[in-house]
Each structure stands twice: as C-alpha cells, then as structure tokens.
Enzyme design. Structure first.
Site, PDB file in Angstrom:
ATOM      1  N   HIS A 353     -35.300 -15.718 -15.445  1.00  0.00           N
ATOM      2  CA  HIS A 353     -34.706 -16.028 -14.139  1.00  0.00           C
ATOM      3  C   HIS A 353     -35.177 -15.130 -13.016  1.00  0.00           C
ATOM      4  O   HIS A 353     -34.662 -15.228 -11.902  1.00  0.00           O
ATOM      5  CB  HIS A 353     -33.187 -15.920 -14.197  1.00  0.00           C
ATOM      6  CG  HIS A 353     -32.537 -16.960 -15.034  1.00  0.00           C
ATOM      7  ND1 HIS A 353     -32.090 -18.158 -14.518  1.00  0.00           N
ATOM      8  CD2 HIS A 353     -32.277 -17.003 -16.353  1.00  0.00           C
ATOM      9  CE1 HIS A 353     -31.557 -18.876 -15.490  1.00  0.00           C
ATOM     10  NE2 HIS A 353     -31.660 -18.206 -16.627  1.00  0.00           N
ATOM     11  N   LYS A 541     -24.867 -16.138  -0.541  1.00  0.00           N
ATOM     12  CA  LYS A 541     -25.536 -15.772  -1.794  1.00  0.00           C
ATOM     13  C   LYS A 541     -25.305 -14.288  -2.014  1.00  0.00           C
ATOM     14  O   LYS A 541     -24.803 -13.615  -1.125  1.00  0.00           O
ATOM     15  CB  LYS A 541     -27.031 -16.071  -1.718  1.00  0.00           C
ATOM     16  CG  LYS A 541     -27.706 -15.553  -0.442  1.00  0.00           C
ATOM     17  CD  LYS A 541     -29.171 -15.917  -0.375  1.00  0.00           C
ATOM     18  CE  LYS A 541     -29.432 -17.334   0.083  1.00  0.00           C
ATOM     19  NZ  LYS A 541     -29.981 -18.195  -0.948  1.00  0.00           N
ATOM     20  N   ARG A 542     -25.679 -13.766  -3.188  1.00  0.00           N
ATOM     21  CA  ARG A 542     -25.558 -12.330  -3.377  1.00  0.00           C
ATOM     22  C   ARG A 542     -26.379 -11.584  -2.335  1.00  0.00           C
ATOM     23  O   ARG A 542     -27.386 -12.099  -1.848  1.00  0.00           O
ATOM     24  CB  ARG A 542     -26.004 -11.941  -4.792  1.00  0.00           C
ATOM     25  CG  ARG A 542     -24.975 -12.247  -5.859  1.00  0.00           C
ATOM     26  CD  ARG A 542     -23.664 -11.513  -5.626  1.00  0.00           C
ATOM     27  NE  ARG A 542     -23.802 -10.092  -5.861  1.00  0.00           N
ATOM     28  CZ  ARG A 542     -23.566  -9.487  -7.022  1.00  0.00           C
ATOM     29  NH1 ARG A 542     -23.148 -10.192  -8.057  1.00  0.00           N
ATOM     30  NH2 ARG A 542     -23.716  -8.189  -7.158  1.00  0.00           N
ATOM     31  N   LYS A 547     -33.516 -11.309  -0.554  1.00  0.00           N
ATOM     32  CA  LYS A 547     -32.935 -12.531   0.015  1.00  0.00           C
ATOM     33  C   LYS A 547     -32.909 -12.467   1.548  1.00  0.00           C
ATOM     34  O   LYS A 547     -32.703 -13.451   2.223  1.00  0.00           O
ATOM     35  CB  LYS A 547     -31.539 -12.770  -0.541  1.00  0.00           C
ATOM     36  CG  LYS A 547     -31.538 -13.061  -2.051  1.00  0.00           C
ATOM     37  CD  LYS A 547     -30.121 -13.250  -2.582  1.00  0.00           C
ATOM     38  CE  LYS A 547     -30.053 -13.368  -4.097  1.00  0.00           C
ATOM     39  NZ  LYS A 547     -30.499 -14.680  -4.624  1.00  0.00           N
ATOM     40  N   THR A 649     -30.177 -21.984  -6.103  1.00  0.00           N
ATOM     41  CA  THR A 649     -29.407 -23.198  -6.407  1.00  0.00           C
ATOM     42  C   THR A 649     -28.486 -23.529  -5.241  1.00  0.00           C
ATOM     43  O   THR A 649     -28.115 -24.679  -5.050  1.00  0.00           O
ATOM     44  CB  THR A 649     -28.579 -23.030  -7.701  1.00  0.00           C
ATOM     45  OG1 THR A 649     -27.972 -21.733  -7.687  1.00  0.00           O
ATOM     46  CG2 THR A 649     -29.458 -23.162  -8.930  1.00  0.00           C
ATOM     47  N   LYS A 653     -27.375 -27.118  -3.434  1.00  0.00           N
ATOM     48  CA  LYS A 653     -26.002 -27.510  -3.092  1.00  0.00           C
ATOM     49  C   LYS A 653     -25.913 -27.939  -1.634  1.00  0.00           C
ATOM     50  O   LYS A 653     -25.296 -28.954  -1.303  1.00  0.00           O
ATOM     51  CB  LYS A 653     -25.028 -26.352  -3.363  1.00  0.00           C
ATOM     52  CG  LYS A 653     -24.838 -26.071  -4.847  1.00  0.00           C
ATOM     53  CD  LYS A 653     -24.189 -24.723  -5.131  1.00  0.00           C
ATOM     54  CE  LYS A 653     -24.486 -24.325  -6.578  1.00  0.00           C
ATOM     55  NZ  LYS A 653     -24.303 -22.894  -6.827  1.00  0.00           N
TER      56      LYS A 653
HETATM   57  C1  CR1 Z   1     -32.484 -16.076  -9.468  1.00  0.00           C
HETATM   58  O1  CR1 Z   1     -32.535 -14.969  -8.601  1.00  0.00           O
HETATM   59  C2  CR1 Z   1     -32.007 -18.499  -9.657  1.00  0.00           C
HETATM   60  C3  CR1 Z   1     -30.926 -18.134 -10.666  1.00  0.00           C
HETATM   61  C4  CR1 Z   1     -30.705 -19.218 -11.697  1.00  0.00           C
HETATM   62  C5  CR1 Z   1     -31.426 -15.829 -10.521  1.00  0.00           C
HETATM   63  C6  CR1 Z   1     -32.202 -17.344  -8.699  1.00  0.00           C
HETATM   64  O2  CR1 Z   1     -33.284 -17.626  -7.856  1.00  0.00           O
HETATM   65  O3  CR1 Z   1     -31.631 -19.663  -8.972  1.00  0.00           O
HETATM   66  O4  CR1 Z   1     -31.282 -16.956 -11.368  1.00  0.00           O
HETATM   67  N1  CR1 Z   1     -31.877 -14.717 -11.346  1.00  0.00           N
HETATM   68  O5  CR1 Z   1     -31.876 -19.528 -12.348  1.00  0.00           O
HETATM   69  C7  CR1 Z   1     -31.106 -13.763 -11.864  1.00  0.00           C
HETATM   70  O6  CR1 Z   1     -29.906 -13.716 -11.663  1.00  0.00           O
HETATM   71  C8  CR1 Z   1     -31.036 -11.883 -13.347  1.00  0.00           C
HETATM   72  O7  CR1 Z   1     -31.743 -12.870 -12.657  1.00  0.00           O
END
Ligand code: CR1
Length: 801
Positions: A353, A541-542, A547, A649, A653
């Site tokens: 991820h 988002k986080r 980001k 994601t 949404k």
């Molecule tokens: C990614 O940063 C992705 C999600 C789900 C995150 C994000 O871009 O949409 O995973 N990765 O695949 C993450 O949390 C520890 O890595």
C-alpha cells in the site's frame, strides 16, 4: 432474510424494546430504539450467518481470509439495514413514530479500528466479498481503544482515547469456546529424531489467550453473511504468576495491552515491541484457527490446505503469518520443510500500500527473536534458502543478493519476506503497481515477474453512495432504474441525460441539499457559518507531508493576499474544508493543523474578505463525518506529490458523489482522469516520472524558486512574517520546507496549482457545464466500486468459485 411490513416491523420493535430494554415505545430513548433495532437485525444476521456457514462447509467452498491490522468499519447500522433489505421499512416506521432515523442511527459509536485508507479499504472489501456471495472472512484485532479522538484546543490537536466499547457493541459475539493460545518469547531447543528429522521444543513461553469476537458481515440482498473475527488478548485462567509480575492484576493488564490500542500512525513504525506483539498475536491466533477448522470441517489432509484457503495480507503488518504457517505445518503437523513451503507459498498473497520508505516495515532481529524465537529461526531459514536459490538459479543477480535478502544488517525486511513467501504481490492502482515493479521491488520483479499484478482500489457504493447520499441515489434510480445497485458499472446509463436540462437541474438541487446539510454540521461543530452557494472545496484525509495540505494552505494564503492587495477583486466565493488527524508524534503534521486554524482565524474574520473565502477545519475526521462530507463536496483535492500516493480512495468517494477532482497525476487519479477525460478533471503539477527523476538526481533547487518567484515567496513568507500568528509561529514549517530542499515539491508545483484552481473557478461560472462534468464523474464511478476490485481479486488471485 426475513422481510417485514411496516406493521410487522413496528411490532417486533415493540417486542424488542420490552424484552431488551424494558421500555414501551412511548418512553423509549433513542438509545433504546437503537439497541432494539440492532437486536432485530442481529437475529436475522445470526440465522443467515449459520446458514451461510453450513452451506459453505457442506459445499467445501474455497475461502479467502483477509488479514489486516486495521478495519475502519465506522457505524454499521445503516449499512446492515440496507444490506438486509430493512432500511426503507425501518426509516418509514421510525418517521411515522415521530422519531428521526438519523438521530437514532447516530447512537452507534464509530468503530475506528484503523488509521486511514488501508483500514477503510479492508472494511469496503468485506462488504463487497459478502455482497458478491463469496466465502471470505476478515481477521483483525479488537482494540480496546481505536484511533484516538481528535480535539482541537486553541488550534492545536489534542488526542483523547477512543473509548468505543464504553457501551455494549451490538454487533459482536464473544466466542470464548473458540479462544486459542498464542505463545510469546521463551527458548527453543532441537533434537535429532531417529528418522533424522529435527524436533523443536519450546520452553518458558508466555501464553496469552486470544479470544474471538465475531461481527457478522452482511451481503447485499443475498442472505450471505460472512464474519469479521476480531481477537482480544486475555490472561489464560490457569496462568500461574511468577515473580516478575507483582500481582495478578498487573499481569492481566500487561497481557491485555496486546489488544489495548491501535497504533495511531499509518506511515511510520515506532519500532515498538508491543506493535510487533500485536502482529504476531493476530497471525498466530488466526492461522491456528484456520488450520483447526480446516481439519475439523473438511476432514482433509493438511497438505490440501492451500487448495481451500487463500490468505491475503493487507500490507506487511500480517507477514509473520508466513513463518507462523510454516511453524504449525512443521512443528505441529509434522511436515518437512519443502511440503510446508509449498503449502505456504500457495496460500499467501500480499498487497503493498505504500512506497514511502519510512512506512516499509523493518524490525530489528533481536525484537523478532524476543517476540517468538522459533518464528525468527524460520525467517532465517527462509532467507538462507532464498538467497541460496538466487545464487544458484540466477547467476545474473548474484551481486544483488545483499539487496534482496530478507534479513540484512540485523534487520528483518517485512516486504521482502512478504514477497518471498507469497504467490501474488499487488499494488493498489495502475501507476503504483508500475512503480513497484520498476523501482521499489524491481529486483524481485526481475526474479519473479509472474507474481506482480495490479488491483486498483475501490469503495463500496452501498455505503458511499446509497446510505450516505440517499438523495443522489434516489435520483439515479428514478432516472435509470435500479440495476446499477447490483451492477454499478451501469451508472454509465446516466449518459443519456448528459444534455437533459431538467435532470441536470435536479442533480444541482441534490448537491445544494447536501451542501446545506453539511453547512449545518459545520455550524454545529465550529460555529462558522458558511455560504451554501460558495464552492465546497474539500481536502479530507490523514495529515501527511506528501498529501500536501500545506500546498493547499499556501494557495489559500495566496488568494487571501490577492484580496488584500485588491479588495474589490471579483472572485468566486469558496469554502475550503479540511479534516485530518495527525499522528501524535508527527510534529510537522501537527504544525500544519495549527496553520490551518491560524489561517482560518484571520481569513474568516477579515472584513476585506467579506465572507468570500472561508476556511473550515472539521475536528475528528472519521468514517461517520466522511459520510456527511462526501455528498456535499464539489472540488476533491487530491494533490499528493506525484508517485507518492499509492492509490487514494477519498478521490473515488468524492467522484462518486459528483465532485470534480483537482489533483496530480498520482495514484488512482490517473485512472479517474483516463475514465472521465481531461475535460472533466483538473490536473496540475509534476508527473511521477519527473518527481522520480528529480529524486534520483538529488532533487531540484527549492531556494532558486523561492528567491525568484514572487508568488511563491509571498506565500512562504506569510509563515514567518507574523501574518498568521505572533512570534514567528510557523518558523518550523518554513524552515522545514526550505532547509530540506522541499522534498515534497510544494514550491515546484505551486504555480500550476494556483493556475489550475483559477481555471476550476472560471469553469464553475458555467453551471450547466459544471453539472455535466459532475454527471460524467458520477456515471464513470462504477468502475471504482469495490465490487469490481473484489471481482478481480477473486478471479485473478483468490481463484474463488
Ligand atoms: C495509501 O497511502 C491507499 C490506501 C489503501 C494507503 C493510500 O494511497 O489508498 O493505502 N497506504 O490502499 C497505507 O496506509 C501503510 O500504507
């Protein structure tokens, strides 16, 4: 599942209220009604769950097991009602009783057992696996405290424990009879048996009891109910306390800490022993259970395990499942290495991820040894055999063995272990999967190209459109019928309405309705009054440097300064909406939260601005809040440094709810752009190739841009010239960017960001055109339903029937 007429539903509600809550309808509180509805649902879910299990066992179905340290499930009541076919009748009955359904559903605590995208993805996947009728269960940890609750005090983030289990969690069932022991630490000795095999004996281990709590996962309109099994750590009843624990209570607490709380960081590993214990706790309990159930239910030799089970590991966090399965097969089932390795490497599949170096897990050898010495021995053996096989079978790669090794410099590289032990390695968006092959894991790709594949993420349209945006969902069904519900790709049928003014107007009305609802939420949470006719520009988002919430702020500062320079300037009113949690130890991220508040404070109260720009920070962003925000978004800010966001994601949404993406060519934005066409998205900034090239060649010279570009300089200087706070409040941010040579390319992308934003605002003036763009995004969003993603996993990787 049973269907109910209104009067039947009302009756069963009354009975439940009486039996479970000793209350009549009239005197019942929202909380009473909430629990009564849960109880009605749970009866249905339990029955269907048992039927599903019986059917699956009888048919000896192949099953997928989704292992994840995170499941960001949020509330379940509406989604369960919807999937069970009871949402409409429940809403109607409640309304007739003069109760507000939304208020009642909000009695549920938001289960925040995850950090962000990775955890929410796991939750969407379970919904899709069940809804597509597959046999697939999730396994995770029942953290006593989920992701911290964020409070903002004087513009600063404060973290409070998330006490989500304070009240009874209505969806879970404790199954003490299925608890399993998980052993930590101790020593391992080996002896050679008569047949020449080695026998391993463990001693002095600490045994922790893993107690499962099962949560039914309800498929949409198909009576298929799978399980999410969440493990809780307890002290076994018969433990004899030794000297190192002062008393039993202390011992109990130290054991329970293993499932005590979720680590609030999805990007860095704190290197904490406890986190490592959590990981082993999850995989050991889960894999023991899978093996036990397999033998018991299917009555087949354990050598057939992989024919009936696939284990998908969500990022590297559950990678110890690989040595754990080896351990069980060898030490407990008596198989030799080769047989065990064959089964294991035909069972595991790994999803990556992130390519962010700090998020690629690495654990010091001594810590792994401490958690479980036998597990370390097995990892060591995997490594030796792997390196040897490369040496022998791939002479051309011999000089790469040091890089490939699973263990090097006394560190276990979890992603390498995951790749070596899995038959499939996938990225989460097309671009990300290419980057993995070309850069991150290029050497492994050269060795085993057949393992690598892409599975672009998705989101469940049932939650992210049907329950969170019923107005839009109803408009769609009124217009094209409801085939799209089971086949979301059929949203493309909406294309026939592209030039239908009446339809476009209704679409705009729905958006306005949702914006008004969010306006209320904003007012109630912050006291800030926003204009529902302003553009709702959203970045939720986080909080992370890559980001680039800071880039968004620099742009807002630029706009603000333009207004200050020329107060009569004509601009489209905008509401900038932020929501983000920062990891508690992530200083720079927390400074950005402070800056958002400082900018908001100045901009929102400046009479020159005259309400044309508003900046809003919504505290404690979580799944529930996201459900209010997504339907109201018009601009979806997806502005990560190209190459760094694996997928995203939130972008999907917002697209599904008709927002237009304003973003970089990164993650799944690339696929959104391909689908909607460049006229229906606002793209800016460096490409991932450009970013990677800069990185490979030592970056660009941030100083130069800062010194020569007045727009950039003005915005940056606002951080140190006390415009937004006394005493150089944002020095840290300013110097962080400039002394580190701007690793996230904020300054490099600044101008194209400002320009694309102006283009977007100009486009917004043409309402019809904007509505058409919005419609295009909605109708193409079916591609991002997690049903499509899961179908691909099921066919290509899991081989489910
Ligand atoms: C990614 O940063 C992705 C999600 C789900 C995150 C994000 O871009 O949409 O995973 N990765 O695949 C993450 O949390 C520890 O890595």
């Amino acid at each position: 599942m049973k269907t109910y007429t209104k009067s039947e539903f009302r009756k069963v509600l009354e009975t439940k209220l009486m039996n479970k809550r000793t209350a009549t309808l009239e005197e019942s509180t929202d909380n009473d009604i909430f629990y009564a509805i849960c109880s009605i649902l749970k009866d249905e879910i339990n029955q269907a769950g048992v039927d599903t299990r019986h059917h699956n066992i009888e048919a000896k179905r192949r099953q997928i097991n989704y292992l994840s340290m995170e499941f960001l499930i949020g509330r379940l009541i509406e989604s369960n009602l919807l999937n069970a076919g009871l949402l409409d009748v429940c809403n109607e009955v409640l309304t007739e009783l003069g109760r507000d359904p939304k208020k009642i559903y909000s009695e549920e605590n938001d289960a925040g057992l995850g950090n962000g995208g990775l955890g929410r993805l796991a939750a969407c996947f379970l919904d899709s696996i069940a809804s597509l009728g597959y046999m697939g269960n999730g396994f995770g940890i029942r953290y006593r405290y989920g992701l911290f609750e964020q409070r903002i005090v004087n513009g600063t983030q404060i973290e409070l424990p998330d006490n989500w289990l304070q009240e009874v969690y209505p969806w879970e069932t404790r199954r003490i009879e299925e608890a399993v022991p998980v052993n930590f630490g101790g020593q391992v000795t080996s002896e050679v048996l008569e047949d020449g095999n080695l026998k391993f004996t463990y001693s002095n281990q600490e045994t922790v009891l893993a107690v499962p709590y099962d949560v039914g996962v309800v498929g949409y309109d198909n009576d298929n109910v799978n399980q999410l099994r969440l493990w809780s750590a307890e002290l076994p009843h018969d433990t004899i306390d030794h000297g190192d624990n002062k008393n039993r209570l202390e011992h109990m607490q130290s054991v329970e800490r293993i499932s005590g709380f979720l680590y609030p960081d999805d990007s860095t590993e704190e290197g904490r022993f406890l986190r490592l214990k959590q990981q082993y706790f999850l995989v050991s309990s889960t894999i023991q259970t899978l093996i036990n159930q397999f033998k018991e239910r299917y009555q087949l030799p354990v050598t057939d395990f992989h024919k009936y089970h696939c284990i998908q590991i969500n990022d590297t966090h559950p990678t110890f499942g690989i040595p754990e399965l080896m351990r069980i097969l060898m030490d407990e089932e008596g198989l030799g290495w080769d047989d065990a390795w064959h089964i294991t490497t035909h069972t595991f599949a790994y999803t990556n991820h992130t390519i962010m170096q700090e998020a690629l897990e690495k654990w010091p050898v001594y810590q792994v040894q401490n958690v479980n010495p036998r597990i370390f021995m097995i990892i060591n053996e995997i490594n030796e055999r792997f390196c040897k096989s490369v040496y022998e079978a791939h002479p051309e790669m011999r000089d790469k063995i040091g890089d490939l090794a699973v263990i090097s410099n006394n560190v276990v590289h979890m992603s390498k272990l995951a790749i070596v032990g899995s038959f499939s390695v996938n990225g989460v968006a097309a671009l990300h999967s290419e980057i993995i092959k070309d850069y991150t894991f290029n050497d492994f790709y050269k060795l085993t190209p057949e393992k690598f594949n892409n599975k672009t993420n998705g989101i469940t349209h049932r939650r992210w459109l049907m329950t969170s945006n019923p107005e839009l969902s109803n408009l769609i069904s009124d217009t094209i019928g409801n085939n799209w519900v089971k086949h979301p790709q059929e949203l493309t049928q909406l294309m026939h309405y592209y030039n239908d003014d009446a339809f476009l107007d209704r679409l705009a009305e729905v958006k306005l309705h949702n914006k008004k609802a969010l306006k209320e939420v904003i007012y109630n949470k912050t006291g800030i009054e926003v204009d529902e006719h302003s553009v709702f520009d959203v970045q939720v988002k986080r909080l992370h440097e890559y980001k680039r919430q800071l880039l968004n702020l620099l742009r807002i500062i630029y706009l603000y300064n333009e207004i200050k320079r020329k107060p009569s300037i004509k601009i489209q009113p905008i509401t900038f909406i932020f929501g983000a949690k920062a990891a508690p130890g992530y200083h720079i991220a927390k400074e950005v939260i402070k800056l958002i508040h400082a900018v908001a404070n100045v901009v929102n109260n400046d009479t020159d601005v005259d309400n044309r720009i508003k900046v809003v920070f919504l505290e404690n962003y979580n799944v529930t809040l996201a459900e209010d925000i997504m339907p109201a978004a018009e601009i979806s800010e997806q502005i990560s440094t190209a190459s760094m966001e694996a997928s995203g994601t939130g972008n999907m949404k917002m697209m599904m709810n008709g927002a237009i993406t304003l973003g970089t060519m990164d993650g799944a934005n690339v696929e959104i752009a391909e689908l909607v066409g460049k006229e229906n998205i606002f793209i800016f900034g460096l490409s991932s190739e450009e970013v990677i090239n800069y990185q490979l060649n030592g970056g660009y010279r941030a100083e130069d841009i800062y010194k020569t570009d007045s727009r950039v300089k003005n915005a940056m200087d606002a951080l140190i010239n006390e415009q937004f706070g006394r005493n150089y409040a944002f020095n840290d941010l300013y110097y962080h960017v400039l002394t580190n040579n701007d690793p996230y390319f904020l300054l490099k992308d600044f101008n194209s960001y400002v320009d694309i934003h102006l283009t977007a605002m100009a486009t917004y003036q043409d309402k019809r055109k904007w509505n058409q763009m919005s419609l295009t995004n909605i109708m193409k969003s079916g591609q991002f339903s997690s049903d499509r993603t899961i179908q691909q996993y099921a066919t290509d990787i899991w081989k489910l029937n």
